[in-house]
Design a protein around this motif. Structure first.
Motif, PDB file in Angstrom:
ATOM      1  N   LYS A 188       7.646  19.495  50.771  1.00  0.00           N
ATOM      2  CA  LYS A 188       9.118  19.586  50.723  1.00  0.00           C
ATOM      3  C   LYS A 188       9.636  19.539  49.288  1.00  0.00           C
ATOM      4  O   LYS A 188      10.564  20.260  48.921  1.00  0.00           O
ATOM      5  N   THR A 189       9.000  18.700  48.458  1.00  0.00           N
ATOM      6  CA  THR A 189       9.398  18.616  47.044  1.00  0.00           C
ATOM      7  C   THR A 189       9.159  19.947  46.340  1.00  0.00           C
ATOM      8  O   THR A 189       9.995  20.410  45.553  1.00  0.00           O
ATOM      9  N   THR A 190       8.022  20.580  46.637  1.00  0.00           N
ATOM     10  CA  THR A 190       7.703  21.879  46.033  1.00  0.00           C
ATOM     11  C   THR A 190       8.709  22.940  46.477  1.00  0.00           C
ATOM     12  O   THR A 190       9.153  23.756  45.661  1.00  0.00           O
ATOM     13  N   VAL A 191       9.072  22.920  47.756  1.00  0.00           N
ATOM     14  CA  VAL A 191      10.081  23.868  48.267  1.00  0.00           C
ATOM     15  C   VAL A 191      11.410  23.659  47.541  1.00  0.00           C
ATOM     16  O   VAL A 191      12.069  24.619  47.112  1.00  0.00           O
ATOM     17  N   GLU A 192      11.799  22.411  47.368  1.00  0.00           N
ATOM     18  CA  GLU A 192      13.077  22.085  46.714  1.00  0.00           C
ATOM     19  C   GLU A 192      13.101  22.541  45.257  1.00  0.00           C
ATOM     20  O   GLU A 192      14.161  22.912  44.728  1.00  0.00           O
ATOM     21  N   GLU A 193      11.923  22.512  44.594  1.00  0.00           N
ATOM     22  CA  GLU A 193      11.869  22.862  43.166  1.00  0.00           C
ATOM     23  C   GLU A 193      11.584  24.346  42.920  1.00  0.00           C
ATOM     24  O   GLU A 193      11.596  24.793  41.777  1.00  0.00           O
ATOM     25  N   THR A 194      11.346  25.105  43.989  1.00  0.00           N
ATOM     26  CA  THR A 194      11.040  26.531  43.841  1.00  0.00           C
ATOM     27  C   THR A 194      12.291  27.312  43.441  1.00  0.00           C
ATOM     28  O   THR A 194      13.351  27.128  44.041  1.00  0.00           O
ATOM     29  N   LEU A 200      12.024  31.590  46.442  1.00  0.00           N
ATOM     30  CA  LEU A 200      12.189  30.957  47.750  1.00  0.00           C
ATOM     31  C   LEU A 200      12.621  31.979  48.799  1.00  0.00           C
ATOM     32  O   LEU A 200      12.189  31.910  49.957  1.00  0.00           O
ATOM     33  N   GLU A 246       9.479  20.880  59.318  1.00  0.00           N
ATOM     34  CA  GLU A 246      10.056  20.114  58.199  1.00  0.00           C
ATOM     35  C   GLU A 246      10.659  21.001  57.109  1.00  0.00           C
ATOM     36  O   GLU A 246      11.590  20.585  56.412  1.00  0.00           O
ATOM     37  N   THR A 247      10.133  22.210  56.927  1.00  0.00           N
ATOM     38  CA  THR A 247      10.614  23.087  55.848  1.00  0.00           C
ATOM     39  C   THR A 247      11.539  24.202  56.333  1.00  0.00           C
ATOM     40  O   THR A 247      12.208  24.837  55.525  1.00  0.00           O
TER      41      THR A 247
END
Length: 350
Positions: free
Chosen positions: A269-275, A280, A307-308
């Motif tokens: 989730k952190t990686t998705v948020e920082e993409t 994205l 979750e994503t």
């Protein structure tokens, strides 16, 4: 004709040097070795008795002075000399001893994302001492993406989660490079430890790593299952000291794995948020790809998708993704050299 003969003699290879399992890809032939990363050593003499499948058979069944050890911890070399011997065994097994004249092979080795320069040097030195002429490194998330045949060289986002024995790596890849990545020391081995800890806490039962892995494969899950499943768990009662067998169900194992699974999901989730938003948007169309043996944990793909909110799929034959990707780079080294961890080495005069 001469080039083909030279290729055969040199037997260039790609290696996925995993914490739990090592796979070897031989140029022109495909995957030729898939064996545990285990070495059996006689501690009295220092002699290596067995490597791979033969060594794994010895685990827990040998005299005290014979130890079956894994020379890699969390994807990196923890015992240099033993790793060197294991690599030498793999290279010799692949090449055989039939030809009198044989060139030293070019070797590509998969390494976890974010390993230090010291750790990279240890891999290169071990491979060269084992008989390699040249050693190139490729980061495992990149190799997984190539193994899944994702368009890594195009200007578009590719999201890969590679769950091995020692590490989980979450990466966003575009234009032949890793844009963003997280490396987590929580993977298959940690899930086994969770089950061992659960057996001790809940049932005062001491079990081995193999028993824990069998339970994980048999009834482990990252997502609640609709039907209830049970399996016997055998070990030694810590109170009486006697052998004991209990029945455990998938709900108990699901709870035992929850803490580690949540940490993996948090990294995703952190990686998705920082993409970056542009990448994205591509990922939302293409989806998230799971690879590695840990991706086979029941319901993990469903949980990641839930979750994503991004479609998630397990790639075909996820356990061999890294070595297949490294093998594809080996076969197409001129067009795929940019994906290597240190592609400039290819241009270095020898």
């Amino acid at each position: 004709m001469f080039k083909k003969l030279l290729s055969y003699i040199s037997s260039n290879i790609a290696i996925d040097l995993g914490t739990a399992t090592s796979l070897v890809y031989l140029q022109g032939k495909g995957i030729v070795i898939n064996e545990p990363s285990v070495v059996a050593i006689n501690q009295k003499t220092g002699q290596i008795l067995a490597i791979g499948n033969e060594a794994k058979k010895m685990v827990g069944r040998t005299p005290a002075y014979i130890v079956a050890t894994r020379p890699l911890a969390q994807g990196v070399i923890s015992d240099f000399e033993v790793t060197e011997q294991m690599l030498k065994y793999f290279i010799e097994k692949v090449q055989g001893r039939k030809l009198i004249f044989r060139l030293r092979p070019r070797v590509i080795v998969g390494v976890p994302y974010g390993v230090t320069e010291v750790e990279k040097k240890a891999v290169r030195d071990a491979a060269k001492n084992a008989g390699a002429k040249e050693v190139f490194l490729i980061e495992e998330p990149m190799a997984s993406a190539i193994g899944a045949r994702l368009p890594v060289q195009e200007a578009g986002g590719n999201f890969v989660i590679d769950i091995g024995g020692g590490t989980t790596e979450v990466a966003v890849i575009s234009l032949g490079g890793i844009v963003l990545a997280k490396s987590l020391r929580i993977a298959g081995d940690k899930l086994n430890e969770d089950i061992i800890h659960f057996a001790q806490e809940e049932y005062r039962l001491l079990i081995g790593e193999r028993a824990a892995e069998n339970i994980k494969i048999g009834i482990g899950s990252a997502y609640p299952l609709k039907e209830k499943k049970e399996l016997p768990l055998r070990g030694r009662n810590l109170v009486t000291g006697l052998p004991e067998e209990i029945m455990v169900n998938n709900e108990e194992i699901y709870r035992a794995l929850q803490k580690s699974v949540k940490q993996i999901i948090a990294a995703v989730k952190t990686t998705v948020e920082e993409t970056p938003p542009e990448l994205l948007a591509d990922i939302m169309t293409k989806g998230i790809y799971l690879s590695g043996g840990g991706s086979l944990l029941r319901g993990l793909d469903i949980l990641v998708q839930e979750e994503t909110k991004i479609p998630t799929k397990i790639i075909e034959d996820p356990m061999t993704a890294v070595v297949r990707g490294a093998g594809m780079v080996l076969e197409n080294i001129d067009t795929l050299s940019e994906v290597l961890a240190e592609p400039e080495e290819l241009k270095t005069p020898k």
